[in-house]
Scaffold this motif. Structure first.
Motif, mmCIF file in Angstrom:
data_model
loop_
_atom_site.group_PDB
_atom_site.id
_atom_site.type_symbol
_atom_site.label_atom_id
_atom_site.label_comp_id
_atom_site.label_asym_id
_atom_site.label_seq_id
_atom_site.Cartn_x
_atom_site.Cartn_y
_atom_site.Cartn_z
ATOM 1 N N THR A 1 0.903 -1.167 0.136
ATOM 2 C CA THR A 1 0.238 -0.066 0.054
ATOM 3 C C THR A 1 0.901 1.065 -0.144
ATOM 4 O O THR A 1 1.974 1.161 0.629
ATOM 5 N N PHE A 2 0.379 2.227 -0.723
ATOM 6 C CA PHE A 2 1.056 3.437 -0.781
ATOM 7 C C PHE A 2 0.243 4.398 0.082
ATOM 8 O O PHE A 2 -1.157 4.772 -0.100
ATOM 9 N N VAL A 3 0.722 5.090 1.210
ATOM 10 C CA VAL A 3 -0.020 5.989 1.712
ATOM 11 C C VAL A 3 0.505 7.506 1.378
ATOM 12 O O VAL A 3 1.762 7.724 1.417
ATOM 13 N N ILE A 4 -0.481 8.338 0.871
ATOM 14 C CA ILE A 4 -0.354 9.514 0.255
ATOM 15 C C ILE A 4 -0.570 10.756 0.953
ATOM 16 O O ILE A 4 -1.462 10.750 1.568
ATOM 17 N N GLY A 5 0.389 11.857 1.019
ATOM 18 C CA GLY A 5 0.231 13.257 1.438
ATOM 19 C C GLY A 5 0.723 13.077 3.076
ATOM 20 O O GLY A 5 -0.501 13.354 3.936
ATOM 21 N N TYR A 6 1.757 13.532 3.232
ATOM 22 C CA TYR A 6 2.330 13.626 4.507
ATOM 23 C C TYR A 6 2.429 15.166 4.845
ATOM 24 O O TYR A 6 2.481 15.987 4.100
ATOM 25 N N PRO A 7 2.400 15.462 6.509
ATOM 26 C CA PRO A 7 2.315 16.875 6.632
ATOM 27 C C PRO A 7 3.636 17.469 6.393
ATOM 28 O O PRO A 7 4.664 16.935 6.268
#
Length: 493
Positions: free
Chosen positions: A377-383
Motif C-alpha cells: 500500500t502507498f499512503v499519500i500526503g504527509y504533513p
RNA sequence: GAAUCGGUAGCUCAGCCGGUAGAGCAACGCCCUUUUAAGGCGUGGGUCGUGGGUUCGAAUCCCACCCGGUUCACCA
C-alpha cells in the motif's frame, strides 16, 4: 588446561604429518572442479563414465577399517565420496586417516550408487586443500530433521562464518539478500539510471531525521559526521543535469538496535528528473516485481503468513482519509494544533510531548493505520512539518506530495515529488532550525550548498528511498533485520 | 531505557527443593573394505558468564555487573 592435548594441537600434528608425507594442504593454490554439487546430483545419470573432479569442505567422515565415506559440501550442496584403500593406494589412504571434518578436500573419480542408493563419487585421487584447526559445530540430520548444529543466536552473529557453514537456511537467506541487491542494480541499470557514490564523511548530515555518528578527520583537524541518508548529494547530481541517478550505500544512524533497526544499514535511493510521485509509485511496483522474478522466479512471495503478488498494482490510500476511517478523527480536526491535541487525547494517546501538528499526525498514523497496511500500500500526503524536502500539495499546502509504501504493516519506502523551489526550501530549513532551537536534535540542519545547487535550477524530480535490508526482509519472509545482515552490530564480548 | 527469559564440555542440552557436574554429537585409541544420526569396545575433556555475599559446603540461594534473546519504549 588439564586437557592432555587440545583439538587444535591434535590437528596441528595431523597437519605436520601431512607435510611429512609430502601433502601440504596449504601449498595448494587451485583445484580444477569439473562439476558443482548441484550438477552432479541433478545430472547424475548423464555423468556416468566421466571422470568427475569436485572439491568442498568435509562435513561428515566415517572411516571403516580399509574404506571410508565423507560428505563434501561446496556450500550449495553436499556429495558423498567413497574411499577404498585398495583403489587409492597406501599414500592416499594415509592421507585419509589424517582428514578431519572441516578440512577442504579435492577429489577425482567417477560416479556410482551405493548399496543404499546414494549418489556418490568413487574416489581415485584426493588432494587436501586446507586444514581446519578447530572443531566445527556441524550437526547431523536425517529425513530433514536436525539433531545438532549452531543455534545460539549470539554465537551465530559473532561467528557468522560458522552460521553459514552449519545452517543451510541461514545461508540461503543471506545469499538471497545478496541476489536481491544485485537484482536491484540490474533493474536500474537496465532502464538507464547511473549509479553514483557520494560522500560518507559529511560536515552536514542531512536528508533524514536521525542522530549521526561523528568522526574526526586529522589532516584538516575537522569534525565530520557519517551520513544518515543519500538524499542531498544525489539531488545535487540531479541539479548537475544527470537526470537518472541512484545509489546503494551504507548509511549510519546513532540509534538503538532492534528487530528492524541496525546502526548501519543499506539504503537505496533513486532520483529521476521530469517525473513525479505517481511515476515513483510505478518504479517501486516495477522494482519489486523485477527483483522478485529475478531472485525467486515468481511474482508471488510468502511473507509473515501472507501471500503477496507483485504483478498487481499496490493499493493507494490518502493519509487523512485512511486515518479518519481507522480512528474516526476528521481531517478538519487535524488542521490546527489545538484541535489535533484534543482529538489525540480523545483516542487515548498521551499528548504531553506533542507540540508539532505533523508529528501528531504521523503518530496517529503509526498507531491506527500502519498495522492494517498488510497488502502492499502507498499512503499519500504527509504533513509539511515532517517533510522538509518534499513539494507542497497545491491543493493543500499544509501537506506534501509525498508517499510511504508499506508491506505487512512495515514501512518499506519513502518518496516524493522533490521540492525544487529554493525559496521554499530555505524557509523549510529555517523552520527546522527553529525546531532544533526548541530542542529537537533530529531536526534537519541547514545545508547552504544544497540550497545553492537548487538556486542554480533543479528540474522537477521524483525521488524515492528504500531500506534494502527491510526490502530483503519482506522478500525473504524474515521477521528479523539481522537475518538479512551478514554481520549485525554486536557489543564487544 | 523498562520488563522478562537465558549464559553449564567444541556444539545441542540436562542437572538448579544447596553436598564441588552428566548425556548425545564432536575429539582420542582399538576393531571394522558400500556406510549414512554407521556400528562395537574403551578414553580424555568443564574456574557451571564475571565479581561479591549467605553457608561447614554454591552450577544450584541472594546482590551487583557483563553479554545475548523476546516484548515494549525510542528510532518523523
Amino acid at each position: 588446561m588439564s586437557e592432555e592435548k587440545s583439538i587444535r594441537e591434535i590437528r596441528l600434528e595431523k597437519l605436520n604429518k601431512l607435510r611429512e608425507i609430502g601433502v601440504d594442504p596449504f601449498l595448494q593454490e587451485k583445484y580444477d572442479i569439473s562439476h558443482g554439487s548441484g550438477h552432479i546430483l541433478n545430472h547424475f545419470d548423464s555423468l556416468q563414465d566421466i571422470e568427475i573432479s569436485f572439491a568442498g569442505r568435509i562435513v561428515s567422515l566415517r572411516i571403516m577399517g580399509k574404506a571410508a565415506f565423507a560428505h563434501l559440501s561446496d556450500g550449495e550442496g553436499k556429495v558423498q565420496c567413497y574411499f577404498k584403500k585398495d583403489d587409492i593406494g597406501q599414500l592416499a589412504w594415509d592421507v585419509v586417516q589424517l582428514l578431519d571434518i572441516g578440512d577442504h578436500l579435492g577429489v577425482k573419480g567417477h560416479l556410482f550408487l551405493t548399496k543404499t542408493g546414494e549418489k556418490s563419487i568413487y574416489v581415485k585421487e584426493l588432494s587436501p586443500l586446507s586444514k581446519c584447526l578447530n572443531n566445527l559445530p556441524l550437526g547431523k540430520e536425517k529425513d530433514g530433521e536436525k539433531w545438532y548444529g549452531l543455534s545460539d543466536t549470539e554465537q551465530r552473529y559473532r561467528h557468522r562464518h560458522l552460521d553459514l557453514i552449519c545452517n543451510k537456511d541461514v545461508r540461503k537467506m543471506l545469499v538471497d539478500r545478496m541476489k536481491i541487491v544485485s537484482a536491484v542494480r540490474r533493474y536500474f541499470d537496465d532502464i538507464g539510471y547511473l549509479e553514483s557514490e557520494t560522500p560518507v564523511l559529511q560536515q552536514i548530515a542531512g536528508g533524514a531525521a536521525a542522530r549521526p555518528f561523528t568522526a574526526h578527520y586529522n589532516a584538516y583537524d575537522l569534525d565530520v559526521k557519517l551520513r544518515i541518508s543519500l538524499e542531498l548529494y544525489l539531488k545535487r547530481i540531479i541539479c548537475g543535469d544527470i537526470p537518472k541517478v541512484y545509489e546503494i550505500g551504507r548509511v549510519f544512524r546513532n540509534e538503538g538496535v532492534s528487530n528492524r533497526h541496525n546502526p548501519e544499514f543499506t539504503m537505496l535511493e533513486f532520483y529521476e528528473a521530469y517525473v513525479n510521485l505517481e511515476d515513483m509509485m510505478t518504479r517501486v511496483e516495477e522494482l519489486f516485481k523485477f527483483v522478485s522474478m529475478h531472485v525467486f522466479g515468481t511474482n508471488v512471495i510468502q511473507t509473515q503468513g501472507i501471500e503477496i503478488d507483485f504483478s498487481k498494482p499496490w493499493k493507494r490510500v490518502d493519509l487523512l482519509k485512511e486515518l479518519e476511517e481507522r480512528s474516526g478523527i476528521k481531517p478538519e480536526e487535524l488542521s490546527e494544533l489545538s484541535s489535533a491535541l484534543v482529538a489525540m487525547k480523545r483516542v487515548g494517546l498521551p499528548t504531553e510531548k506533542e507540540d508539532n501538528l505533523g508529528g501528531i499526525i504521523e503518530k496517529l498514523l503509526e498507531k491506527f493505520v500502519e498495522p492494517h497496511l498488510i497488502e502492499p500500500t502507498f499512503v499519500i500526503g504527509y504533513p509539511v512539518e515532517t517533510s522538509p524536502l518534499a513539494k507542497r500539495d497545491p491543493n493543500n499546502p499544509k501537506f506534501t506530495r509525498r508517499f510511504e509504501g508499506y508491506i505487512g504493516g512495515r514501512e518499506i519506502c519513502n518518496a516524493f515529488s522533490e521540492l525544487n523551489d529554493p525559496i521554499d526550501q530555505l524557509e523549510r530549513f529555517n523552520q527546522q532550525l527553529q525546531e532544533r532551537a526548541k530542542g529537537d536534535d533530529e531536526a534537519h540542519p541547514m545545508d547552504e550548498e544544497f540550497i545553492y545547487a537548487m538556486e542554480c535550477g533543479m528540474p522537477p524530480t521524483g525521488g524515492c528511498g528504500i531500506g534494502l535490508d527491510r526490502m530483503a526482509m519482506v522478500l525473504t519472509g524474515s521477521n528479523h533485520l539481522r537475518e538479512v545482515l551478514l554481520f549485525p552490530m554486536m557489543k564487544p564480548e
